[in-house]
Structure formats: C-alpha cells, structure tokens
Scaffold this motif. Structure first.
Motif, PDB file in Angstrom:
ATOM      1  N   THR A 193       0.967  -1.103   0.137  1.00  0.00           N
ATOM      2  CA  THR A 193       0.209  -0.122  -0.057  1.00  0.00           C
ATOM      3  C   THR A 193       0.302   1.033  -0.415  1.00  0.00           C
ATOM      4  N   TYR A 194       0.549   2.190  -0.845  1.00  0.00           N
ATOM      5  CA  TYR A 194       1.411   3.195  -1.365  1.00  0.00           C
ATOM      6  C   TYR A 194       0.756   4.791   0.096  1.00  0.00           C
ATOM      7  N   TRP A 195      -0.638   4.474  -0.255  1.00  0.00           N
ATOM      8  CA  TRP A 195      -1.229   5.492   0.357  1.00  0.00           C
ATOM      9  C   TRP A 195      -2.374   5.334   0.395  1.00  0.00           C
ATOM     10  N   SER A 196      -3.128   5.122   1.329  1.00  0.00           N
ATOM     11  CA  SER A 196      -5.126   5.362   1.923  1.00  0.00           C
ATOM     12  C   SER A 196      -5.615   5.658   2.609  1.00  0.00           C
ATOM     13  N   LYS A 197      -6.963   6.090   1.909  1.00  0.00           N
ATOM     14  CA  LYS A 197      -7.708   7.160   3.351  1.00  0.00           C
ATOM     15  C   LYS A 197      -9.329   6.240   2.988  1.00  0.00           C
ATOM     16  N   ASP A 198     -10.010   6.334   4.823  1.00  0.00           N
ATOM     17  CA  ASP A 198     -10.920   5.685   4.881  1.00  0.00           C
ATOM     18  C   ASP A 198     -12.304   6.409   4.947  1.00  0.00           C
ATOM     19  N   PHE A 199     -13.875   6.029   5.031  1.00  0.00           N
ATOM     20  CA  PHE A 199     -14.501   6.578   4.595  1.00  0.00           C
ATOM     21  C   PHE A 199     -15.559   6.029   4.975  1.00  0.00           C
ATOM     22  N   ILE A 200     -16.379   6.698   5.255  1.00  0.00           N
ATOM     23  CA  ILE A 200     -18.207   5.823   5.747  1.00  0.00           C
ATOM     24  C   ILE A 200     -19.328   6.070   5.190  1.00  0.00           C
ATOM     25  N   PHE A 201     -20.088   5.044   4.307  1.00  0.00           N
ATOM     26  CA  PHE A 201     -20.864   5.865   3.676  1.00  0.00           C
ATOM     27  C   PHE A 201     -22.185   7.019   3.901  1.00  0.00           C
ATOM     28  N   ASP A 202     -22.784   7.808   4.214  1.00  0.00           N
ATOM     29  CA  ASP A 202     -24.167   8.535   4.400  1.00  0.00           C
ATOM     30  C   ASP A 202     -25.334   7.824   4.747  1.00  0.00           C
ATOM     31  N   PHE A 203     -26.195   7.721   5.234  1.00  0.00           N
ATOM     32  CA  PHE A 203     -27.695   7.863   5.214  1.00  0.00           C
ATOM     33  C   PHE A 203     -28.571   8.316   4.722  1.00  0.00           C
ATOM     34  N   ILE A 204     -29.279   7.372   3.781  1.00  0.00           N
ATOM     35  CA  ILE A 204     -30.090   8.976   2.805  1.00  0.00           C
ATOM     36  C   ILE A 204     -31.644   7.951   2.894  1.00  0.00           C
ATOM     37  N   SER A 205     -31.978   9.121   3.463  1.00  0.00           N
ATOM     38  CA  SER A 205     -33.498   9.461   3.343  1.00  0.00           C
ATOM     39  C   SER A 205     -33.906   8.528   2.098  1.00  0.00           C
ATOM     40  N   ASP A 206     -35.541   7.876   2.769  1.00  0.00           N
ATOM     41  CA  ASP A 206     -36.845   8.064   2.288  1.00  0.00           C
ATOM     42  C   ASP A 206     -36.468   8.184   0.442  1.00  0.00           C
ATOM     43  N   GLU A 207     -37.327  10.117   1.111  1.00  0.00           N
ATOM     44  CA  GLU A 207     -37.847  11.104   0.043  1.00  0.00           C
ATOM     45  C   GLU A 207     -36.364  10.782  -0.932  1.00  0.00           C
ATOM     46  N   MET A 241     -33.057  -0.240  -4.327  1.00  0.00           N
ATOM     47  CA  MET A 241     -32.481   1.319  -4.024  1.00  0.00           C
ATOM     48  C   MET A 241     -32.170   1.158  -2.815  1.00  0.00           C
ATOM     49  N   PHE A 242     -33.575   0.900  -2.118  1.00  0.00           N
ATOM     50  CA  PHE A 242     -33.639   0.848  -0.940  1.00  0.00           C
ATOM     51  C   PHE A 242     -33.322  -0.676  -0.367  1.00  0.00           C
ATOM     52  N   LEU A 243     -32.434  -1.687  -0.466  1.00  0.00           N
ATOM     53  CA  LEU A 243     -32.005  -3.178  -0.226  1.00  0.00           C
ATOM     54  C   LEU A 243     -30.142  -2.227  -0.152  1.00  0.00           C
ATOM     55  N   PHE A 244     -30.077  -1.100  -1.105  1.00  0.00           N
ATOM     56  CA  PHE A 244     -28.917  -1.399  -0.699  1.00  0.00           C
ATOM     57  C   PHE A 244     -28.351   0.507   0.252  1.00  0.00           C
ATOM     58  N   ARG A 245     -29.646   0.955   0.119  1.00  0.00           N
ATOM     59  CA  ARG A 245     -29.407   1.727   1.319  1.00  0.00           C
ATOM     60  C   ARG A 245     -28.875   1.685   2.331  1.00  0.00           C
TER      61      ARG A 245
END
Length: 276
Positions: A193-207, A241-245
């Motif tokens: 690994t030369y470089w890495s950065k970590d993230f988390i996914f946002d929770f997307i609303s039903d709307e 889409m709701f399953l992936f959310r």
C-alpha cells in the motif's frame, strides 16, 4: 436491447447489474467525483498517463477523469448494454481519448507492463477469484505504476438475511468482508500500500431515494417499455435502491493506492499516521 420486447417476468428475474444497462444509471465508484478528484491529484495524472479501468459500467470514471485531463484511457466491462451507454455518453461529451472494450479482468488481453495506472474501483468485491484478478492487474501495470482499488467493507456486522438479499440482487454470493480482510487480500509478495484513506457512507433518506427513482423512471427511453414491464421495473429497481441503502448503512470504503515493491527496499519500521 429492444425494450419493447422485454416482459415483466424478464425484468423481475434480472439482477442489479443487468438493470443498470436498461435504466442507464450513472454507476459510480465509491465516493464518486470526490474519489476521482483525489486520485487525479494524488498521482498527478497528465495527458501522457496511460490508464486501464476495470468494470467501467456506464463510463462514469473515465468520463470524469477526461473532464480534467484528456489522457489515453482503456475501460473494460462485461456488460454490452452498459458499454453502449458509456460510449454514447463519452461521444456526447466529445471525449475521444477513451477506448471502451468488452473484457474480463481475469483474462486481460493486454501486454505486460503497459499501463501507468490500473483502476479497479470496487470490482474485486464482485469476483469469485480475486487473487487471479489482482495478479492480472499487476501484470499489465508498469513497474513504477499504480493500482487503485476502492474496496467496500462492513464496519457493522450485517444480518444473514441482509447478506442473502444483497447476494441475490447483484447475482453473486457474497461473504461479508471487513477492512482487515481486504488488507490481508491485498498484502501480497510483490505489492504494498502506497497510500490509503477511509470513509463511511451517508444514510440516505426515503425522500431522496424517491426523488432519484422518479428521475430514473421518467427517462424518455423507458417509455418504450410496455406498461406492465415499466411497473415491474419500478418495483424491482425501488427494492434494490432501498436494499442497497440499508446495506451501505453498515459499510465503509477505502481509496487504496498500491505499488509494486522494490527488491532492494527494506520494510518501513517507523510508520506514522495523520494527527486528528
């Protein structure tokens, strides 16, 4: 694909990757534009940089790179409908530097040491023989080149029911992987690994999901579907889409840049990390 002849039953039996080709979704790597911008800046991509992208889907990554720098890019995918859409989008933008090809990462048709950068995105997650694919990516990457992967992984343990539903949706039986699993997979003899950065996914609303679905389903080309097929497409696509959310609410991802190890270089002993 002739949409006029697709039956509701055919749509019902399609997995998500097949539906992408029908709805022409802009299928992005984890992080979308931000990830692409990060890669371009980290690696100082220029017009002379030769890039291979694995699993282009509808072409978001090479088109977004070309917005900033018109370098030669070869993008492959196994889905012909998605490739057709990718080619159309690149043509509309006037990006003639991208060569879209049907191809399989397990058997790349390119010579050794050809590309400066190989972008894999989250494709490894969808493969049964990950080691073979990684070996192929390393083979076509130049000695001083970079392999970029953006693996998605669980940061909260998913239920067995959720894993089964996601497996069915993407047409592949998945085994939950965590960041440590990806590190173990990518830690091979000739790569590091030369470089890495970590993230988390946002929770997307039903709307927000509802607005997205409304935009997708009102696309002009989908009017060619029979009414019953259109209703089935909406039902199936909405479920995905709701399953992936819900699935992504358990997940994070990393941008990881890999390099080939130098034979003469000792392992780094005194490492450090960003102060927060």
């Amino acid at each position: 694909m002739d949409l006029k002849n697709i039956s509701p039953e055919e749509i019902k039996n399609m997995d998500y990757n097949q539906l992408i080709g029908i709805v022409r979704e802009t299928n992005r790597p984890p992080g979308g534009k931000s990830s692409i911008f990060e890669i371009i800046n980290r690696l100082h991509i220029t017009k002379r940089t030769k890039i291979l992208e694995i699993g282009t889907s509808t072409g978001f990554t090479p088109i977004e790179i070309s917005r900033i720098v018109r370098c030669p890019i070869v993008s492959i995918d196994i889905n012909e409908d998605s490739l057709t859409e990718a080619k159309n989008r690149a043509e509309k933008e006037g990006y003639h530097n991208i060569d879209f090809q049907k191809g399989d990462v397990n058997e790349l048709s390119f010579n050794d040491d050809l590309f400066n950068i190989v972008i894999v995105g989250n494709v490894f997650s969808l493969l049964s023989d990950k080691k073979r694919a990684l070996k192929e990516c390393a083979r076509v990457c130049k000695k001083d080149g970079f392999i970029i992967t953006m693996p998605m992984y669980y940061i909260k343990e998913p239920s067995d029911v959720l894993v089964k539903k996601v497996s069915k949706a993407i047409g592949i039986t998945i085994t939950p992987m965590y960041k440590k699993d990806w590190i173990n997979f990518l830690f091979v003899e000739d790569l590091e690994t030369y470089w890495s950065k970590d993230f988390i996914f946002d929770f997307i609303s039903d709307e927000k999901i509802g607005d997205f679905l409304n935009d997708i389903m009102n696309r002009p080309h989908l009017k060619d579907l029979h009414k019953e097929a259109h209703l089935e497409l909406l039902k199936t696509y909405k479920e995905f889409m709701f399953l992936f959310r819900d699935n992504l609410s358990h997940m994070g991802y990393s941008i990881m840049i890999l390099i080939k190890k130098r034979i003469w270089e000792d392992p780094e002993l005194f490492t450090s990390q960003e102060r927060k």
